[in-house]
Design a protein around this motif. Structure first.
Motif, PDB file in Angstrom:
ATOM      1  N   ASP A 153      46.105  64.253  23.459  1.00 58.97           N
ATOM      2  CA  ASP A 153      45.308  65.283  22.792  1.00 58.97           C
ATOM      3  C   ASP A 153      45.358  66.595  23.575  1.00 58.97           C
ATOM      4  OD1 ASP A 153      43.774  66.408  20.845  1.00 58.97           O
ATOM      5  OD2 ASP A 153      41.908  65.419  21.397  1.00 58.97           O
ATOM      6  N   VAL A 154      45.020  67.673  22.903  1.00 61.55           N
ATOM      7  CA  VAL A 154      45.083  69.007  23.498  1.00 61.55           C
ATOM      8  C   VAL A 154      43.959  69.166  24.517  1.00 61.55           C
ATOM      9  CG1 VAL A 154      44.954  71.478  23.051  1.00 61.55           C
ATOM     10  CG2 VAL A 154      46.067  69.962  21.390  1.00 61.55           C
ATOM     11  N   ARG A 157      40.317  71.173  24.016  1.00 57.50           N
ATOM     12  CA  ARG A 157      40.274  71.396  22.570  1.00 57.50           C
ATOM     13  C   ARG A 157      38.876  71.816  22.092  1.00 57.50           C
ATOM     14  NH1 ARG A 157      43.087  67.702  18.005  1.00 57.50           N
ATOM     15  NH2 ARG A 157      42.109  68.592  16.153  1.00 57.50           N
ATOM     16  N   LEU A 192      46.065  72.858  14.755  1.00 57.32           N
ATOM     17  CA  LEU A 192      45.372  71.694  15.316  1.00 57.32           C
ATOM     18  C   LEU A 192      45.412  70.525  14.331  1.00 57.32           C
ATOM     19  CD1 LEU A 192      42.289  73.380  17.020  1.00 57.32           C
ATOM     20  CD2 LEU A 192      44.018  71.988  18.186  1.00 57.32           C
ATOM     21  N   ARG A 278      51.777  70.957  21.153  1.00 54.18           N
ATOM     22  CA  ARG A 278      50.734  70.674  22.145  1.00 54.18           C
ATOM     23  C   ARG A 278      50.751  71.711  23.262  1.00 54.18           C
ATOM     24  NH1 ARG A 278      49.434  68.501  27.048  1.00 54.18           N
ATOM     25  NH2 ARG A 278      47.681  67.038  27.119  1.00 54.18           N
ATOM     26  N   LEU A 281      49.228  74.994  21.983  1.00 57.94           N
ATOM     27  CA  LEU A 281      47.785  74.891  21.789  1.00 57.94           C
ATOM     28  C   LEU A 281      47.048  74.774  23.127  1.00 57.94           C
ATOM     29  CD1 LEU A 281      47.773  72.497  18.721  1.00 57.94           C
ATOM     30  CD2 LEU A 281      46.977  74.874  18.738  1.00 57.94           C
ATOM     31  N   ALA A 285      44.181  77.297  24.581  1.00 55.08           N
ATOM     32  CA  ALA A 285      42.895  76.807  25.068  1.00 55.08           C
ATOM     33  C   ALA A 285      42.630  77.287  26.491  1.00 55.08           C
ATOM     34  CB  ALA A 285      42.864  75.283  25.007  1.00 55.08           C
TER      35      ALA A 285
END
Length: 322
Positions: A153-154, A157, A192, A278, A281, A285
């Motif tokens: 996962d990012v 996030r 996303l 990913r 992103l 973030a």
């Protein structure tokens, strides 16, 4: 001098170096990279070293994760004899990472002479194939017990989504960052959602995981005078599908043919798209959290300012899925 760690000076570094058996005669701050702090070191015997001071709070898995990553690199070099792994040296107590005060951690590396690249540098087909040969070798190794599983996962996030809704901040680049985030909030949220769909496809493959470097771009490569390539910056090492590394090398599966020939593995275009998305992103973030929080004008915040603009505009161009 800009961008030095708060509350950590030359005397602290010299004391930490002694724990690695390095008696420093000269230390010089090296303003390179993003996030960490680096020094070149000359010891009393005339040998050169490269020291990194990190703030583990800025790492995805904190100090325990940094220790596991550096131990993994050390084992790959010591156990498997992978000469392309620029691994940290061990302290007198055998640890490749030393805590330095309440906030920082120090790692020390042998100095490697050669030419380094930069993040967005274009590689020739020959250079790319030589890197793919290194990655094929790395991916075929038995993972050291300390190798962490790379989180898919990012990172950051939740904080990114919050920043899209309410950027805030009162630093020198906060207003500019806020304009960009509000303008491209819809596109970032779409990407996303796209990321989640791609992640579902890749998780459904059920393939075995391999040891991946995580960021094998030209900025983390050193070309020695004898032509050999070395990989530095193993903070992001982790167990993942091979495309975690391959996506950094090229978005074009045809350009990865040398890897396919060396390993017999076919490249999954969905996984390539997933990891490239990913990366983008995660950068947004990281930059958004930095610029929408308290900050000053430093080399890192300047990098974040330009990186945020470049990345959100790419995300706004449309879907990344194959």
């Amino acid at each position: 001098m800009e961008d030095l760690p708060d509350g950590f000076g030359e005397a602290d570094l010299v004391a930490a170096l002694r724990e690695f058996g390095v008696a420093a005669e000269q230390v010089a701050y090296a303003p390179v990279g993003f996030g960490d702090y680096h020094w070149t070191v000359l010891d009393t015997g005339g040998r050169r070293w490269f020291a990194t001071v990190s703030d583990p709070a800025r790492k995805e898995h904190g100090l325990p994760g940094l220790r596991r990553a550096m131990e993994t690199a050390a084992v790959l070099r010591e156990r498997d004899g992978l000469e392309f792994v620029v691994a940290p040296v061990r302290s007198r107590g055998g640890d490749p990472v030393m805590a330095a005060g309440p906030r920082y951690a120090v790692t020390v590396f042998p100095w490697e002479a050669g030419m380094s690249g930069h993040f967005r540098q274009e590689q020739t087909p020959e250079e790319r194939d030589r890197l793919l040969a290194l990655l094929a070798d790395l991916h075929g190794r038995v993972p050291p017990e300390t190798t962490p599983v790379a989180v898919l996962d990012v990172p950051g996030r939740d904080r990114l989504v919050e920043s899209l809704a309410d950027p805030g901040g009162d630093g020198p680049f906060s207003a500019e960052a806020g304009v960009l985030l509000r303008k491209h909030a819809g596109a970032v949220l779409e990407r996303l959602a796209e990321f989640d769909k791609l992640a579902g496809r890749v998780r459904g493959r059920g393939d075995g995981l391999v040891v991946t470097h995580g960021e094998p771009h030209p900025g983390n490569l050193i070309r020695r005078d004898d032509g050999r390539l070395l990989l530095v910056d193993w903070d992001t090492v982790g167990l993942a599908v091979p495309e975690r590394d391959l996506a950094v090398v090229s978005p074009d599966p045809a350009a990865l043919d040398a890897y396919v020939r060396a390993t017999g593995r076919q490249v999954d275009v969905a996984a390539i798209a997933l990891y490239r998305l990913r990366w983008a992103l995660a950068d947004v973030a990281d930059f958004a959290v930095l610029l929408c929080g308290p900050h000053t004008r430093t080399p890192d915040t300047e990098t974040a300012r330009h990186g945020l603009a470049w990345t959100v505009e790419r995300l706004a161009e449309g879907p990344w899925s194959p």
